[in-house]
Design an enzyme around this catalytic site. Sequence first.
Site, PDB file in Angstrom:
ATOM      1  N   HIS A  60      -1.926  -0.939  -3.901  1.00  0.00           N
ATOM      2  CA  HIS A  60      -0.992  -0.065  -3.003  1.00  0.00           C
ATOM      3  C   HIS A  60      -1.956   0.751  -2.090  1.00  0.00           C
ATOM      4  O   HIS A  60      -2.602   1.718  -2.535  1.00  0.00           O
ATOM      5  CB  HIS A  60      -0.273   0.823  -3.932  1.00  0.00           C
ATOM      6  CG  HIS A  60       0.642  -0.156  -4.851  1.00  0.00           C
ATOM      7  ND1 HIS A  60       2.046  -0.416  -4.213  1.00  0.00           N
ATOM      8  CD2 HIS A  60       0.596  -0.612  -5.935  1.00  0.00           C
ATOM      9  CE1 HIS A  60       2.680  -1.001  -5.331  1.00  0.00           C
ATOM     10  NE2 HIS A  60       1.908  -1.227  -6.319  1.00  0.00           N
ATOM     11  N   ASN A  92       5.368  -1.551  -0.234  1.00  0.00           N
ATOM     12  CA  ASN A  92       6.279  -0.443  -0.464  1.00  0.00           C
ATOM     13  C   ASN A  92       5.767   0.879   0.170  1.00  0.00           C
ATOM     14  O   ASN A  92       5.380   1.738  -0.526  1.00  0.00           O
ATOM     15  CB  ASN A  92       6.577  -0.383  -2.369  1.00  0.00           C
ATOM     16  CG  ASN A  92       5.191   0.269  -2.843  1.00  0.00           C
ATOM     17  OD1 ASN A  92       4.072  -0.237  -2.452  1.00  0.00           O
ATOM     18  ND2 ASN A  92       5.577   0.801  -4.085  1.00  0.00           N
ATOM     19  N   HIS A 179       7.852  -8.517  -9.266  1.00  0.00           N
ATOM     20  CA  HIS A 179       7.677  -7.381 -10.084  1.00  0.00           C
ATOM     21  C   HIS A 179       8.755  -7.485 -11.077  1.00  0.00           C
ATOM     22  O   HIS A 179       9.964  -7.079 -10.887  1.00  0.00           O
ATOM     23  CB  HIS A 179       7.824  -5.843  -9.371  1.00  0.00           C
ATOM     24  CG  HIS A 179       7.973  -4.855 -10.239  1.00  0.00           C
ATOM     25  ND1 HIS A 179       6.959  -3.630 -10.283  1.00  0.00           N
ATOM     26  CD2 HIS A 179       8.921  -4.344 -11.256  1.00  0.00           C
ATOM     27  CE1 HIS A 179       7.388  -2.551 -10.879  1.00  0.00           C
ATOM     28  NE2 HIS A 179       8.478  -3.085 -11.484  1.00  0.00           N
ATOM     29  N   ASP A 305      -3.287  -3.055  -9.512  1.00  0.00           N
ATOM     30  CA  ASP A 305      -2.208  -2.385  -9.227  1.00  0.00           C
ATOM     31  C   ASP A 305      -2.700  -0.950  -8.720  1.00  0.00           C
ATOM     32  O   ASP A 305      -1.980   0.003  -9.506  1.00  0.00           O
ATOM     33  CB  ASP A 305      -1.138  -2.423 -10.602  1.00  0.00           C
ATOM     34  CG  ASP A 305       0.091  -1.847  -9.994  1.00  0.00           C
ATOM     35  OD1 ASP A 305       0.342  -1.622  -8.936  1.00  0.00           O
ATOM     36  OD2 ASP A 305       1.177  -1.837 -11.040  1.00  0.00           O
ATOM     37  N   HIS A 309      -1.470   8.354  -6.582  1.00  0.00           N
ATOM     38  CA  HIS A 309      -0.462   9.721  -6.243  1.00  0.00           C
ATOM     39  C   HIS A 309      -1.012  10.716  -6.113  1.00  0.00           C
ATOM     40  O   HIS A 309      -2.134  10.975  -6.878  1.00  0.00           O
ATOM     41  CB  HIS A 309       0.268   9.413  -7.567  1.00  0.00           C
ATOM     42  CG  HIS A 309       1.499   8.243  -7.608  1.00  0.00           C
ATOM     43  ND1 HIS A 309       2.330   8.089  -6.929  1.00  0.00           N
ATOM     44  CD2 HIS A 309       1.507   7.289  -8.522  1.00  0.00           C
ATOM     45  CE1 HIS A 309       3.120   6.955  -7.229  1.00  0.00           C
ATOM     46  NE2 HIS A 309       2.387   6.345  -8.048  1.00  0.00           N
TER      47      HIS A 309
HETATM   48  O1  DOR Z   1       3.141   2.138 -11.804  1.00  0.00           O
HETATM   49  C1  DOR Z   1       3.530   1.623 -10.780  1.00  0.00           C
HETATM   50  N1  DOR Z   1       3.051   2.024  -9.475  1.00  0.00           N
HETATM   51  N2  DOR Z   1       4.132   0.325 -10.587  1.00  0.00           N
HETATM   52  C2  DOR Z   1       4.592  -0.229  -9.423  1.00  0.00           C
HETATM   53  O2  DOR Z   1       5.183  -1.273  -9.535  1.00  0.00           O
HETATM   54  C3  DOR Z   1       4.637   0.734  -8.261  1.00  0.00           C
HETATM   55  C4  DOR Z   1       3.542   1.501  -8.290  1.00  0.00           C
HETATM   56  C5  DOR Z   1       3.436   2.288  -7.132  1.00  0.00           C
HETATM   57  O3  DOR Z   1       3.856   1.824  -6.025  1.00  0.00           O
HETATM   58  O4  DOR Z   1       3.146   3.784  -7.315  1.00  0.00           O
END
Ligand code: DOR
Length: 434
Positions: A60, A92, A179, A305, A309
């Site tokens: 991501h 996303n 997913h 993954d 954040h």
């Molecule tokens: O823990 C997760 N975070 N799982 C996901 O599928 C999406 C991801 C995110 O985009 O933060």
Amino acid sequence: MSLVLKGGRVVDPASQRDEVADVVIDEGRIAEIGKDLKGDDTLDATGAVVAPGFVDMHTHVREPGREDEETIASASAAAAKGGYTAICTMPNTDPVADSASVVETVWALGREAGLVQVVPAGALSKNLEGLKMADIGEMARSAARVRLFTDDGRGVQDALFARRTMEYLLAFDGIYAEHCEVDALAADGQMHEGELSAKLGLRGIPAEAEELMAARDVALAKLTGCRLHLLHISTAGTVDIVRRAKAEGLRVTAEATPHHFTLTDAALESYDPMAKVNPPLRDDTHREAVIEGLADGTIDAIATDHAPHAQEEKDQELMFCPPGMLGLETALALTVTELVHTGRITLSRAIELLSTTPARLLGLEGQGALEVGGVANLCVFDPAAEWTVDPAAFSSKSRNTPFAGRAVKGKVLHAFFIGRQTVRDGELVIGELV
Ligand code: DOR
């Protein structure tokens, strides 16, 4: 100016090579592999492993939309430091990568950063809503040449939508990547549903929320003939579903993350927001089944993954904090520490999971192999080097890892992307073309 990597253990599962040898890089390509080779410059690789650069199927990047958390440039830097030479970016973002213009932007920004190959995944549905198909054909034909499509972050809830999208993807030999999560079962869940969630008083996400969708998708892959890839699988039941699908000869593949083979739901005993992730950390039976799947060939790839954040968003009560953890800068060490040094898999299998197979699944030329005449995408790591995970030292813009302070073994020393050194002695560099 040629460069010789001297005396490393050259491990390339694609050619079944595993021997101490020298590797010469010249004009961006691997010029020679053998004994007693010479070059204009020398890098001592004694005691280290020389491997094809790693390929992450699941990153991501948060650009466009949340550049405060991660950009394509910062994710590329984190990836290079982790030994990667290619990352597949999840759609996303904001806006969602559901059109040719967004995937082309991501692809172009990746080229500009120039540290790894940035391979955008496209969404299956418009705005990840699971209702109308995204511009799949346009993304596949765009400059980004998208091959893997997913609504990752969410599962596709509607079976008919899943079926029609798989049928459509056949025209592009696209990969339908799921997913696996049935919303009705997972709703408001904060962690794995089990004894511990009951004790902690937290709403759980049952293993079946993943397994039902995995089983549905395998049935639809059989019906349609579409390639299916199951993202971040986390339960014993899903591993079994993939094992049976493979035995039937279906075009089904799967990945697992370092956190799912390293940690269990016990990490949530202190209600630690850093341990909240989706799918959730499971119990030890599931963790063991994932390791077994990685060892016996059921699971094809280790994928991070990597989910950056912001600190202020993670620093909230479990219920309100977003799920996800960083992965690019710790994946090799966790793989080596948890799987190789424990004797669960060989070093060669680890490289197959981190590089060879993901490169093949994504159809990336010049990645995932060390061959004479091939593009010089490779990394050099010391499997015995001990270090302690320190998020402050990450190249990622975010810091959210549950592994802070953890002692691990296995350190990336050098990396080369298309013959340019991107990492030297564990530090980022922008090297000249070798
Ligand atoms: O823990 C997760 N975070 N799982 C996901 O599928 C999406 C991801 C995110 O985009 O933060």
